[in-house]
Scaffold this active site. Structure first.
Site, PDB file in Angstrom:
ATOM      1  N   ARG A  76      23.743   8.543  -6.647  1.00  0.00           N
ATOM      2  CA  ARG A  76      22.728   8.003  -7.559  1.00  0.00           C
ATOM      3  C   ARG A  76      23.327   6.852  -8.370  1.00  0.00           C
ATOM      4  O   ARG A  76      24.348   7.026  -9.029  1.00  0.00           O
ATOM      5  CB  ARG A  76      22.218   9.091  -8.496  1.00  0.00           C
ATOM      6  CG  ARG A  76      21.210   8.586  -9.528  1.00  0.00           C
ATOM      7  CD  ARG A  76      20.687   9.741 -10.378  1.00  0.00           C
ATOM      8  NE  ARG A  76      19.822   9.248 -11.449  1.00  0.00           N
ATOM      9  CZ  ARG A  76      20.136   9.273 -12.745  1.00  0.00           C
ATOM     10  NH1 ARG A  76      21.307   9.759 -13.145  1.00  0.00           N
ATOM     11  NH2 ARG A  76      19.293   8.804 -13.650  1.00  0.00           N
TER      12      ARG A  76
ATOM     13  N   HIS B  57      18.100   1.788 -16.076  1.00  0.00           N
ATOM     14  CA  HIS B  57      18.977   2.708 -16.794  1.00  0.00           C
ATOM     15  C   HIS B  57      19.527   2.011 -18.050  1.00  0.00           C
ATOM     16  O   HIS B  57      20.718   1.765 -18.180  1.00  0.00           O
ATOM     17  CB  HIS B  57      20.135   3.164 -15.880  1.00  0.00           C
ATOM     18  CG  HIS B  57      20.857   4.382 -16.364  1.00  0.00           C
ATOM     19  ND1 HIS B  57      20.966   5.522 -15.607  1.00  0.00           N
ATOM     20  CD2 HIS B  57      21.517   4.646 -17.521  1.00  0.00           C
ATOM     21  CE1 HIS B  57      21.671   6.431 -16.276  1.00  0.00           C
ATOM     22  NE2 HIS B  57      22.022   5.916 -17.443  1.00  0.00           N
TER      23      HIS B  57
ATOM     24  N   GLU C  60      15.700   8.621 -18.602  1.00  0.00           N
ATOM     25  CA  GLU C  60      15.564   9.183 -19.943  1.00  0.00           C
ATOM     26  C   GLU C  60      14.664   8.365 -20.880  1.00  0.00           C
ATOM     27  O   GLU C  60      15.093   7.919 -21.945  1.00  0.00           O
ATOM     28  CB  GLU C  60      16.955   9.369 -20.558  1.00  0.00           C
ATOM     29  CG  GLU C  60      17.802  10.328 -19.752  1.00  0.00           C
ATOM     30  CD  GLU C  60      19.242  10.427 -20.239  1.00  0.00           C
ATOM     31  OE1 GLU C  60      19.656   9.550 -21.014  1.00  0.00           O
ATOM     32  OE2 GLU C  60      19.938  11.369 -19.841  1.00  0.00           O
TER      33      GLU C  60
ATOM     34  N   ASN D 219      17.945  15.658 -16.169  1.00  0.00           N
ATOM     35  CA  ASN D 219      19.291  15.439 -16.697  1.00  0.00           C
ATOM     36  C   ASN D 219      19.549  16.544 -17.711  1.00  0.00           C
ATOM     37  O   ASN D 219      18.938  16.571 -18.780  1.00  0.00           O
ATOM     38  CB  ASN D 219      19.403  14.083 -17.395  1.00  0.00           C
ATOM     39  CG  ASN D 219      19.268  12.911 -16.456  1.00  0.00           C
ATOM     40  OD1 ASN D 219      19.146  13.084 -15.240  1.00  0.00           O
ATOM     41  ND2 ASN D 219      19.299  11.726 -16.998  1.00  0.00           N
TER      42      ASN D 219
END
Length: 492
Positions: free
Chosen positions: A111, A156, A202, A296
């Protein structure tokens, strides 16, 4: 009759456990369980995770533009030791070596994220950087050559600085068009090679840390988790309800809209008209727009009610669900400390959070996209050999994987597990002082060296691999590129 010393010690130990049940629970959690690859389904994805800014370096090479973290890290005092990601792990130049390390581990998936500013140095206001496209094509092609499935995160935390300067990036609805444009270029350039995509890493974290707390998006510390597990501070109805609210306001806030088409009823109940309403068109795009739930998970905390009980000011806020969270109860920590002051080693949390997701979302397929351990700061300076002997990390992953295996045995549809992280890297505001990697990286030479945990993970993946296929497409790809693009736009 006289008791032997050993008998007295055993008697005293039993009394202590009876008086302190939390100690008994912690002790039991650290009992070692054997973990074998055969405990997981055929085709299960065992991988490692990284992100672009944290490992790539080459921050202004081959046409890459400045991103928010390039700017933020160059302001003195923002990052521990004034570290930055200019060089990071030099993955941009050493990616072939890193792929060899992955192959030697025996992982069947990797990933990583795509640097937005490497593909679009100025967002949609400039040209596509073909050299950035070439880098990721080379990375993907060499992964596939080694039998390693690329698992791509589109965003990210790193954003072209141009978008920050123009309209504050995610503070503006204009950012939707930028993300859609970026996602479509990624799908067009790499989509024929990539089976597994996630859009935003996230989003609940950077929404909270970057905006609710009054910061700019450039200061988001992504070392924080997406999904924590919560347990009641006291065994009473109020704190049990606080746990439900905490999970709804953190986890379901993100997943309910894209699974069911609306915000969680728990949030609607407490926030009322503050929450926006989706149009029927938006609901049709959002509802059922994902193929799996990415988790996560690092830690567990206690949750205390702030509606019927007094709480520390600042915690009794609607956006937090009127819940106070803490790692300590009656002077006892919920688990062993780690490098992050809010992360504690609580393996049972893995099984519980998987079961919660299983129940709330009708056992939709799940993938643990991050789970990892960094040791707490030491009083004395550690030499290289000390850092390589990471028995604590082995115990962490062994216990969390054992908990994951229990959840799977009980029917949870989990299809992958990714260790954060493959190599020690730039851990946001902590710089290089916090180490999550299976491989140690010498900051002077950038040489990668396997820790004991890398050897342990390799043993799990290679010695007991006979009943598992090397890689497979574990999902039927139900979305075409166009519908995926629409869903991506709607999730913003």
């Amino acid at each position: 009759m006289r008791l032997k010393i050993s008998q007295l010690f055993f008697f005293f130990f039993c009394i202590v456990l009876l008086l302190h049940p939390s100690l008994a629970q912690t002790t039991n959690e650290h009992e070692q369980e054997d973990v074998k690859r055969s405990q997981f389904p055929d085709g299960f994805l065992f991988g490692t995770s990284t992100s672009s800014y944290q490992i790539e370096g080459a921050y202004l090479e081959d046409g890459k533009g400045l991103n928010n973290w390039d700017v933020f890290t160059h302001i003195p005092g923002n990052i521990k030791n004034n570290d930055n990601g200019d060089i990071a792990d030099n993955h941009y130049h050493q990616f072939l070596e890193d792929i060899e390390l992955m192959q030697s581990l025996g992982v069947n998936a990797y990933r990583f994220s795509i640097s937005w500013s490497r593909i679009l140095p100025r967002g949609r206001f400039g040209e596509v950087n073909t050299r950035g496209i070439s880098f990721y094509n080379n990375l993907i092609d060499n992964l596939l050559l080694k039998g390693i499935e690329p698992f791509v995160t589109i965003h990210h935390h790193d954003i072209p600085q141009e978008l920050e300067d123009r309209y504050g990036s995610w503070l503006s609805p204009l950012m939707q068009e930028d993300f859609l444009y970026f996602a479509e270029i990624c799908f067009k350039s790499f989509g024929h090679k990539i089976k597994y995509w996630t859009t935003l890493n996230e989003p609940n974290l950077f929404a909270d840390m970057a905006y609710m707390r009054g910061c700019q998006s450039r200061v988001v510390p992504s070392v924080s988790l997406q999904i924590q597990l919560y347990e009641p501070y006291r065994d009473n109805e109020d704190d049990q309800k606080a746990v439900s609210r905490a999970l709804a306001f953190q986890l379901a806030w993100v997943f309910d809209p894209i699974v069911y088409g609306d915000y969680p009823p728990e949030m609607r109940h407490y926030l009322g008209s503050v929450l926006p309403r989706f149009s029927q068109e938006e609901i049709s795009i959002l509802k059922g727009s994902i193929d799996f739930i990415a988790i996560n998970h690092y830690s567990t905390l206690y949750a205390k009610d702030c509606i019927h009980s007094a709480c520390i000011p600042g915690w009794d806020r609607p956006i937090r669900g009127f819940v106070y969270t803490t790692e300590e109860r009656d002077g006892v920590l919920i688990g062993d400390r780690t490098a992050n002051p809010r992360f504690f080693v609580v393996p049972r949390g893995m099984e519980k959070i998987i079961n919660y997701v299983k129940e709330r979302y009708n056992n939709m397929p799940m993938i643990v996209t991050e789970n990892g351990f960094a040791p707490p700061p030491q009083q004395k300076q550690q030499d290289q050999q000390d850092l390589l002997q990471d028995a604590e990390r082995i115990n962490f992953h062994k216990s969390y994987l054992a908990a994951l295996a229990r959840a799977i045995r009980n029917g949870a549809d989990v299809r992958g597990y990714f260790v954060w992280s493959m190599i020690d890297n730039f851990e946001w505001i902590d710089g290089y002082s916090v180490r999550y990697g299976l491989y140690y990286v010498d900051r002077q030479t950038l040489k990668r060296m396997p820790k004991l945990s890398a050897k342990w993970y390799k043993n799990i993946l290679t010695v007991d691999a006979t009943s598992n296929s090397n890689s497979s497409n574990i999902f039927k790809r139900k979305n075409t590129m166009s519908t995926v693009s629409q869903a991506s736009k709607a999730e913003i």
